[in-house]
Design an enzyme around this catalytic site. Structure first.
Site, mmCIF file in Angstrom:
data_model
loop_
_atom_site.group_PDB
_atom_site.id
_atom_site.type_symbol
_atom_site.label_atom_id
_atom_site.label_comp_id
_atom_site.label_asym_id
_atom_site.label_seq_id
_atom_site.Cartn_x
_atom_site.Cartn_y
_atom_site.Cartn_z
ATOM 1 N N SER A 2 0.801 -1.228 0.000
ATOM 2 C CA SER A 2 0.000 0.000 0.000
ATOM 3 C C SER A 2 0.834 1.279 0.000
ATOM 4 C CB SER A 2 -0.936 -0.002 1.207
ATOM 5 O OG SER A 2 -1.895 -1.039 1.085
ATOM 6 N N HIS A 10 -15.264 -0.225 3.534
ATOM 7 C CA HIS A 10 -15.085 1.145 4.004
ATOM 8 C C HIS A 10 -16.259 2.042 3.642
ATOM 9 C CE1 HIS A 10 -10.860 -0.320 3.888
ATOM 10 N NE2 HIS A 10 -10.692 0.485 4.930
ATOM 11 N N CYS A 24 -7.832 1.932 1.568
ATOM 12 C CA CYS A 24 -8.913 1.132 0.979
ATOM 13 C C CYS A 24 -8.450 0.486 -0.319
ATOM 14 C CB CYS A 24 -10.127 2.021 0.727
ATOM 15 S SG CYS A 24 -11.478 1.158 -0.113
#
Length: 617
Positions: free
Chosen positions: A326, A371, A384
């Protein structure tokens, strides 16, 4: 009875004597002529040759090896020095019986088989009238024992020399590197005239990259010797020129904090000053003691390092390949904004999974229940996955690949250290060329969250973070800050080099992504809120978790049931202050599990150390 008598033939006898005298005279003339001719030939025609040989018998040319330059950190702390030591050396042509001498030396000084083999290898690379090192770092007891038996070993003596020493031991092993004995491979690439009298050369790290500056220039002296080879007087000399001293951007205090914070985890920490590219910390763990290599490491000790499953000799900072996870999302978000695929207000619904149109396969979000509706800032702050699946699909792998090129993903950063790896930023063309396969849409989705084929090195990730911090100004990473020539007081500072200035259509896009990264640390739902607690300024960051192995769609990741070596890698990138960045860092913790819980606190400690403040936990 009458007596018998013989009359002498005086004429015959005289002729015989004269003949013999003539023959003897002619023979003498011939022999004398030969001697005269030989003398004339040697004195006239071969004069220069034998005059040279005569000089060699009484005049020696000795190389004067230069003193290797020293290496300091940015605070002036010594990282590599030269210390005096005694070495046992031999001039092979002065030794009557080499094998017998080595055997007796082995009994006297307990030379190992490796010492003798290494000596014979070095002897083959040297002239027989040059000094060849048998063993370095003799103890005082060994020096005394040999001195008492010196008369037994013609051609062997003890010499005082300077050898390399690393006072910080393991701390800078991968960054500074080490020197080692010159081997056959080195002999093929160096100018051997420049290394007369020198037995060591830089093998890794700064020692190798800046060998030409650190080594210096060899000198010579011409000495007259007696029949025993002892020096009578010095005829002339040309002094050696010491190598340049190097001052690094590395900070020993940051280095210590980074190494200590990794604890018993393997991994890497790289910190950069984004304003000039100065590399402030560069840690790769596990590490090793470079002093073991200076005088020649034993086969047993080297084998233990080489064969260790932890791979301590492997420089993870420059060569370790890790999925960025991420930590890639801020760059993907910037691509979406810059290429007009999304804007700051665009929202995506996250139910906890994502499916491509016409497909029932679900690509999961790390948050199983989703989310909800998220925009770009929310998606970065909360990491997310679904938002970035959708964004990557809209961008397409080739546009995404081209944009990530701007930040150096899949390319060497240009850091002034040897053997840097390129990493990998995939594209459809790459897959066709390397695997002869087509690119699939699902591969674009996982590339959008830094998984799949994506591979980055910690140095590359830190460099990209620094470029993002500077809003597109990409500075070349530099470990060496300045050089100081031998005998001079002033340092020569290296110029900072701008590698690229990223062409962005809208400068507001930078601020949007930076504010999203600030939310990661200071927002209510940020994944690294612990880093921003009581900070005196805003910090921008991004957590990352990279899978070590794949999980089936109907399975769940449970770290407690897995061996540590199968835990996810933990990553974190950050820069501070967010509005005027002075410090950028990338942390990769192998099998750390969680970027927010394991990698982010390491970055927090480095930020505290660099800016020199204490905060309440």
């Amino acid at each position: 009875m009458a007596s018998k008598f013989t009359l002498k033939d005086h004429f015959r006898e005289s002729r015989l004597v004269n003949g013999r005298l003539l023959f003897a005279g002619l023979l003498s003339v011939i022999i004398f002529g030969i001697v005269i001719f030989r003398l004339v030939y040697l004195q006239v025609f071969e004069y220069e040759h034998f005059d040279s040989l005569s000089d060699r018998n009484r005049v020696d040319i000795e190389p004067l090896p230069p003193q290797r330059g020293l290496i300091y950190d940015r605070n002036g702390v010594l990282l590599a020095e030269n210390i005096p030591t005694f070495s046992l050396e031999m001039v092979p042509e002065k030794v009557p019986n080499l094998d017998e001498t080595l055997h007796e030396l082995s009994q006297l000084l307990a030379l190992s088989e490796e010492d003798i083999e290494a000596f014979k290898e070095r002897m083959q690379r040297q002239r027989r009238f040059h000094h060849v090192v048998i063993r370095q770092r003799l103890t005082e007891e060994e020096v005394a024992r040999f001195s008492a038996n010196r008369y037994r070993f013609p051609g062997v003596d003890i010499e005082g020399r300077l050898i390399r020493h690393y006072p910080q031991n393991n701390l800078f092993a991968h960054a500074v590197g080490y020197v080692g004995r010159i081997n056959e491979r080195d002999m093929q690439i160096i100018d051997q005239k420049d290394y007369k009298g020198t037995s060591q050369i830089g093998k890794t790290g700064i020692e190798k990259e800046y060998e030409d500056k650190l080594h210096g220039s060899v000198g010579y002296r011409q000495v007259e010797t007696n029949v025993q080879g002892r020096i009578v007087r010095e005829l002339l000399s040309e002094p050696s020129q010491s190598g340049d001293d190097l001052y690094l951007n590395l900070d020993i205090n940051l280095q210590r904090v980074a190494a200590a914070s990794l604890g018993d985890y393997n991994g890497s920490v790289v910190a950069i000053d984004p304003r000039n590219g100065g590399v402030l910390a560069l840690v790769s763990k596990p590490d090793y003691n470079p002093n073991s290599f200076v005088s020649g490491i034993s086969s047993k000790e080297y084998g233990a390092l080489r064969d260790s499953p932890e791979r301590p000799l492997f420089d993870r900072a420059l060569r370790g390949h890790y999925p960025p996870g991420s930590t890639l999302k801020p760059f993907v978000a910037l691509a979406g904004l810059e290429l007009g695929v999304v804007n700051e207000r665009s929202k995506t619904y996250c139910p906890g999974w994502y499916s491509l149109p016409g497909s029932s396969h679900r690509y999961r979000c790390w948050k199983s229940y989703g989310h909800g509706m998220v925009n770009m800032k929310d998606a970065v702050a909360q990491s997310c996955d679904v938002y970035f699946y959708d964004l990557a699909h809209a961008l397409g792998i080739d546009r995404l690949h081209h944009f990530l090129d701007y930040f150096g993903f899949g390319h060497r950063s240009g850091i002034d250290l040897p053997n840097e790896s390129e990493g990998l930023s995939p594209s459809s063309e790459w897959k066709r060329a390397s695997r002869n396969q087509a690119w699939f849409p699902g591969e674009t989705l996982i590339s959008g969250i830094g998984q799949g084929f994506n591979q980055t090195t910690p140095v590359q990730l830190a460099h990209a973070t620094a470029t993002l911090a500077m809003r597109g100004i990409s500075m070349q990473p530099q470990v060496v800050r300045a050089t100081r020539p031998a005998g001079q007081a002033d340092m020569n500072l290296r110029n900072s080099e701008i590698m690229n200035n990223l062409p962005m259509q809208n400068s507001q896009n930078w601020e949007a992504v930076v504010q999203a990264m600030v939310e990661v640390i200071h927002g209510e739902r940020g994944t690294a809120r612990s880093v921003g607690k009581n900070m005196p300024f805003k910090v921008a960051g991004k957590t990352g978790t990279a899978q070590v192995f794949g999980i089936a769609q109907d399975e769940e990741y449970d770290a407690e049931t897995l061996e540590r070596k199968l835990h996810d890698h933990a990553l974190f990138i950050a820069f501070a202050p967010a509005d005027k960045p002075e410090f950028a860092v990338a942390v990769v913790v192998e099998n750390g599990g969680s970027g927010s819980k394991v990698a982010a606190p390491i970055a927090r400690k480095l930020i505290q150390q660099y800016f020199g403040f204490e905060v309440d936990e």
